[in-house]
Design an enzyme around this catalytic site. Structure first.
Site, PDB file in Angstrom:
ATOM      1  CB  CYS A 162      31.198  54.115  38.145  1.00 34.46           C
ATOM      2  SG  CYS A 162      30.343  54.365  38.445  1.00 34.46           S
ATOM      3  CG  HIS A 294      35.719  55.109  41.790  1.00 32.48           C
ATOM      4  ND1 HIS A 294      35.752  55.870  41.018  1.00 32.48           N
ATOM      5  CD2 HIS A 294      34.943  54.584  42.445  1.00 32.48           C
ATOM      6  CE1 HIS A 294      34.277  55.663  40.271  1.00 32.48           C
ATOM      7  NE2 HIS A 294      33.898  55.322  41.092  1.00 32.48           N
ATOM      8  CD  GLU A 305      39.522  54.858  45.759  1.00 34.02           C
ATOM      9  OE1 GLU A 305      40.157  55.560  44.969  1.00 34.02           O
ATOM     10  OE2 GLU A 305      38.106  54.823  46.207  1.00 34.02           O
ATOM     11  CE  LYS A 326      33.723  59.623  41.649  1.00 32.42           C
ATOM     12  NZ  LYS A 326      34.918  59.836  41.332  1.00 32.42           N
ATOM     13  CG  HIS A 331      30.175  58.923  40.529  1.00 32.72           C
ATOM     14  ND1 HIS A 331      30.089  59.072  39.594  1.00 32.72           N
ATOM     15  CD2 HIS A 331      29.828  57.708  41.229  1.00 32.72           C
ATOM     16  CE1 HIS A 331      31.008  57.629  39.557  1.00 32.72           C
ATOM     17  NE2 HIS A 331      30.595  56.779  40.751  1.00 32.72           N
ATOM     18  CG  PHE A 390      28.462  49.983  40.041  1.00 31.92           C
ATOM     19  CD1 PHE A 390      28.954  49.389  41.781  1.00 31.92           C
ATOM     20  CD2 PHE A 390      26.282  50.031  39.963  1.00 31.92           C
ATOM     21  CE1 PHE A 390      27.755  50.130  42.241  1.00 31.92           C
ATOM     22  CE2 PHE A 390      26.629  50.855  41.351  1.00 31.92           C
ATOM     23  CZ  PHE A 390      26.873  51.053  42.395  1.00 31.92           C
TER      24      PHE A 390
END
Length: 403
Positions: A162, A294, A305, A326, A331, A390
């Site tokens: 990502c 994010h 976050e 998003k 995403h 990830f």
């Protein structure tokens, strides 16, 4: 060290097939997440996504090109054509040797994989098209982009889940800043909204069946999207000499690794990436007015976050605006940071902060100004764009208002 500016931008995503349409959707807080229109949808537990609708590749590419272009490559080329046209650059002469391409994608030609697995396993055929490998490889879009625009400098693809497009844009920024190239075409693309791509993500059990609601107490997971965004990064002196329109200045970049868990994010890793981007940009916490988060809509990401932002910005965190687009476009995995950079440019250039839509109820562990549901007019001079992937791979860009 040279200054680096953005002189062109292009996109296709669930909100629009271009930048003006995407920014209009951001201003309106419009959600592009819809029921999926794909083969075998009824076999999926997750049936929504940020899908690009009304996509007709035959109108953009000829038959020979479509044989070679997976959907993620098609998206990349369309976005790049828009970006290069806006920049006004021509690479036919010597500039082609002094320009490079760095693109991000997590998975490359997933639609090609999916279609050919069906051919072999479901239909029982023993042969596939001879161009399957060059069509599905992660570097295909970068290669075709170099051929379309005669780019003969460094050309490569970054794949860090990502964070792919943020890593790609960070590399492009550093290459122009260090004088390796006078211009770079950069960004990211992803096209995973096919049966196999969605089925794989279902296995992680992090997907929402109804909506993406980052930072809201009622959130229940992420929603996949697809599309691309591509930018022209350019040496500021070159751009100024030719009178180019400057959208924003890229001033800092940092990347870190959590080195802890393959799927669970780390506050420390995210904090170090944001703090590193500030240091690289020569900025203080009080300089930043907006963070494009994010913000996936999972409890693990959102809480981590927000804790990282509080850790880095301290008392300044209370006045910061932080939002996740998003919630509107889904995403885009490897392409997500590139589309989100458009929200950063809009904040700096137009003084409009894109909202976090779908927000329903405050979460005490996400007690920041997440610009809920409605876009906001606000003057900001510097922003951060976060990407936390990830594998614990983090990449943060810092931008300033155009000089």
């Amino acid at each position: 060290m040279r200054r680096v500016v953005i002189t062109g931008a292009g996109t296709i995503n669930a909100l629009a097939h271009d930048v003006p349409g995407t920014l209009a959707a951001f201003r309106e807080g419009r959600c592009g997440i819809t029921p999926l229109d794909i083969r075998d949808r009824d076999r999926l537990a997750i049936q929504i996504g940020g899908q690009v609708h009304n996509w007709e590749p035959d109108e953009k590419f000829n038959r020979q090109q479509i044989v070679l272009y997976d959907k993620f490559t098609q998206f990349t080329l369309l976005a790049a054509r828009q970006a290069v046209a806006q920049s006004g650059l021509n690479f036919d002469g010597h500039l082609g040797y002094d320009t490079g391409i760095v693109l991000g994608t997590a998975a490359g030609g997933v639609n090609t994989w999916d279609e050919n697995y069906r051919t072999v396993y479901e239909e029982g055929k023993n042969r596939v098209h001879p161009f399957v490998v060059p069509k599905l490889m992660n570097s295909a879009a970068a290669s075709h982009l170099s051929m379309e625009f005669n780019i003969k400098g460094p050309v490569f693809t970054v794949s860090t889940a990502c964070a792919s497009s943020n890593h790609a844009m960070g590399q492009a920024f550093q290459m122009v800043r260090m004088g390796q190239c006078r211009a770079m075409i950069t960004g990211g693309s992803e096209a995973m909204l096919c049966f196999g791509g969605i089925k794989a993500w279902e296995g992680l059990r992090v997907m929402s069946k109804d909506a993406c609601r980052p930072f809201s107490l009622t959130r229940n997971g992420m929603v996949q999207g697809e599309g691309a965004a591509v930018f022209v990064f350019e040496d500021y002196e070159q751009a100024a000499r030719r009178g180019a329109e400057i959208l924003a200045e890229v001033v800092g970049f940092a990347m870190t690794s959590d080195a802890s868990d393959i799927v669970m994010p780390s506050k420390q890793g995210a904090s170090r990436a944001m703090a590193g981007a500030l240091r690289d940009a020569g900025m203080n916490a009080e300089d930043v007015g907006y963070i494009n988060a994010h913000g996936t809509g999972t409890a693990a990401n959102d809480k981590t976050e927000c804790a990282a932002v509080a850790d880095v910005f301290g008392a300044q965190a209370d006045r910061l605006m932080i939002s996740s687009t998003k919630s509107m476009h889904g995403h885009l995995i490897g392409g997500t940071g590139a589309v989100e950079l458009l929200a950063c440019i809009m904040a700096l250039r137009d003084g409009v902060i894109a909202p976090t839509v779908g927000y329903e109820e405050p979460d005490p562990e996400c007690a920041l100004d997440v610009v809920p549901n409605v876009a906001r007019e606000a003057k900001v001079n510097a922003v951060l764009s976060n990407a936390f992937a990830f594998g614990g791979l983090n990449a943060v860009l810092a931008l300033r208002k155009a000089p």
